[in-house]
Design an enzyme around this catalytic site. Structure first.
Site, PDB file in Angstrom:
ATOM      1  N   GLU A 168       0.844  -1.193   0.000  1.00  0.00           N
ATOM      2  CA  GLU A 168       0.000   0.000   0.000  1.00  0.00           C
ATOM      3  C   GLU A 168       0.885   1.250   0.000  1.00  0.00           C
ATOM      4  OE1 GLU A 168      -2.545  -0.819   3.355  1.00  0.00           O
ATOM      5  OE2 GLU A 168      -3.265  -2.663   2.426  1.00  0.00           O
ATOM      6  N   HIS A 258      -3.450   3.442   5.189  1.00  0.00           N
ATOM      7  CA  HIS A 258      -3.528   2.228   4.377  1.00  0.00           C
ATOM      8  C   HIS A 258      -4.049   2.529   2.972  1.00  0.00           C
ATOM      9  CE1 HIS A 258      -3.002  -1.010   7.488  1.00  0.00           C
ATOM     10  NE2 HIS A 258      -3.264   0.021   8.283  1.00  0.00           N
ATOM     11  N   GLU A 334      -8.076   4.794   4.579  1.00  0.00           N
ATOM     12  CA  GLU A 334      -7.952   3.942   3.396  1.00  0.00           C
ATOM     13  C   GLU A 334      -8.012   4.811   2.148  1.00  0.00           C
ATOM     14  OE1 GLU A 334      -7.340   0.769   3.405  1.00  0.00           O
ATOM     15  OE2 GLU A 334      -7.932   0.051   5.400  1.00  0.00           O
TER      16      GLU A 334
END
Length: 374
Positions: A168, A258, A334
């Site tokens: 990531e 992330h 995210e």
């Protein structure tokens, strides 16, 4: 003659047959331990003007195979300017990439990489600032330094970490943007933040996995974001060292950065489902999300994870452990591997630069959070 290689930082591909440019057969190498696979990064040489059809044969066996739907491969001729290949398709088993390179050499990757050399260069630049103290909190399984930047001398403590899951790489681009703005002496938000808080920033908590071309694990094949309940030197020293650094000073805000393989959105998974999170933290978390929406139109709250997604393993996750241990607002950010569906960019998709801008935008909601704690 076409040459394909991946023996470099974060490289990952297996060449099964490269004899026919129109039917190059490839496979993604699994992480150590064989549990995870999806990250790829490789170079092709001798391909200027050659129509290519590359087939990743084991795409259907990847950890997040559903994430290939709507995905476009990242490519670069100079490792600086990355663009997306429109003719990327997935049939449920194989990922097919078709294009004709404009240069003799081209790099392809799952997402724009963030290299170890860039990290070291960035740390070196940061270390020249009188505001920064770069420290090593320990070493990884393979002996790589776990660097942390301490910035500011305020009474509150803010921890931000990235790349528990090494594939990531957008997370480390985010960290660069966050830190660069925090060190901007002309930025009034940054100045006020450094007056109010001490920042402890870990740009890459999994340097082994990053160098090895892993998707989710460290050198031992361990998913660090399932180790926070009981880390060990043998399996997850990276987490053990991070916890040892955090416990003496505590945390008033924790952010774990992330990327998500499947959802084409920027979103946050909060800690409101952690027992004992409390009404105050619920209100502070809600305010943080609203402030972030105002700070960055790339962020949204309509799409994200279900509250029960991590029920059986909640306390193994970094952000949930921090919420329970320090009683603070603790968030998992995210970002997409694909694009932000609410603000798509046909050429680049979601990329390093957009991750950097999001990192910079985070300073305003962090400041509002610290003000609310007074």
């Amino acid at each position: 003659m076409i040459h394909i290689s991946s023996q470099f930082d974060s490289g990952n591909i297996e060449v099964r047959d490269a004899s026919n440019p129109q039917d190059i057969r490839l496979a993604i190498r699994p992480d150590a331990g064989g549990e995870f696979l999806q990250w790829f990064h490789f170079r092709l040489h001798g391909v200027r003007g050659v129509p290519l059809r590359l087939v990743i044969e084991n795409a259907g066996a990847c950890s997040y195979a559903a994430g290939w739907h709507g995905y476009r491969c990242a490519a670069s001729y100079d490792r600086a300017d990355w663009f997306r290949i429109g003719q990327t398709s997935y049939d449920g088993q194989q990922l097919v990439i078709e294009f004709t390179p404009e240069s003799d050499t081209v790099w392809l990757a799952y997402f724009e990489p963030y290299s170890q050399e860039r990290r070291l260069d960035f740390l070196g630049r940061c270390a020249r600032s009188p505001l920064v103290r770069v420290a090593c909190i320990g070493t990884s399984l393979q002996g790589r330094d776990l660097d942390v930047l301490h910035i500011g001398e305020g009474p509150k403590n803010v921890w931000v970490q990235a790349r528990q899951h090494p594939g990531e790489s957008m997370a480390e681009w985010f960290m660069e943007g966050f830190i660069e703005r925090l060190l901007d002496a002309a930025d009034p938000v940054a100045r006020e933040l450094l007056r109010r808080a001490s920042f402890h920033l870990i740009p890459n908590i999994n340097p082994d996995g990053s160098a090895l071309g892993h998707l989710r694990s460290n050198a031992a094949g361990v998913n660090l974001n399932r180790e926070w309940h009981a880390p060990t030197l043998e399996r997850s020293p990276e987490v053990l060292h991070a916890q040892a650094a955090m416990k003496p000073v505590g945390a008033d805000l924790f952010l774990d950065v992330h990327g998500d393989e499947t959802l084409p959105y920027v979103f946050i998974d909060g800690s409101h489902m952690v027992p004992g999170y409390g009404e105050k933290n619920l209100a502070l978390q809600a305010a943080f999300l609203e402030n972030l929406k105002r700070a960055s139109p790339d962020f949204q709250t309509e799409q994200g994870y279900r509250d029960d997604r991590f029920t059986g393993e909640m306390m193994t996750l970094g952000s949930k452990w921090a919420a329970a241990t320090f009683g603070c607002v603790s968030l998992t950010l995210e970002m997409p591997f694909k694009d932000n569906a609410n603000a798509p960019d046909p050429r680049t998709g979601w990329n390093g630069a957009r991750s950097q801008r999001l990192g910079a935008a985070f300073l305003q909601p962090v400041l509002e959070h610290l003000r609310a704690l007074d």
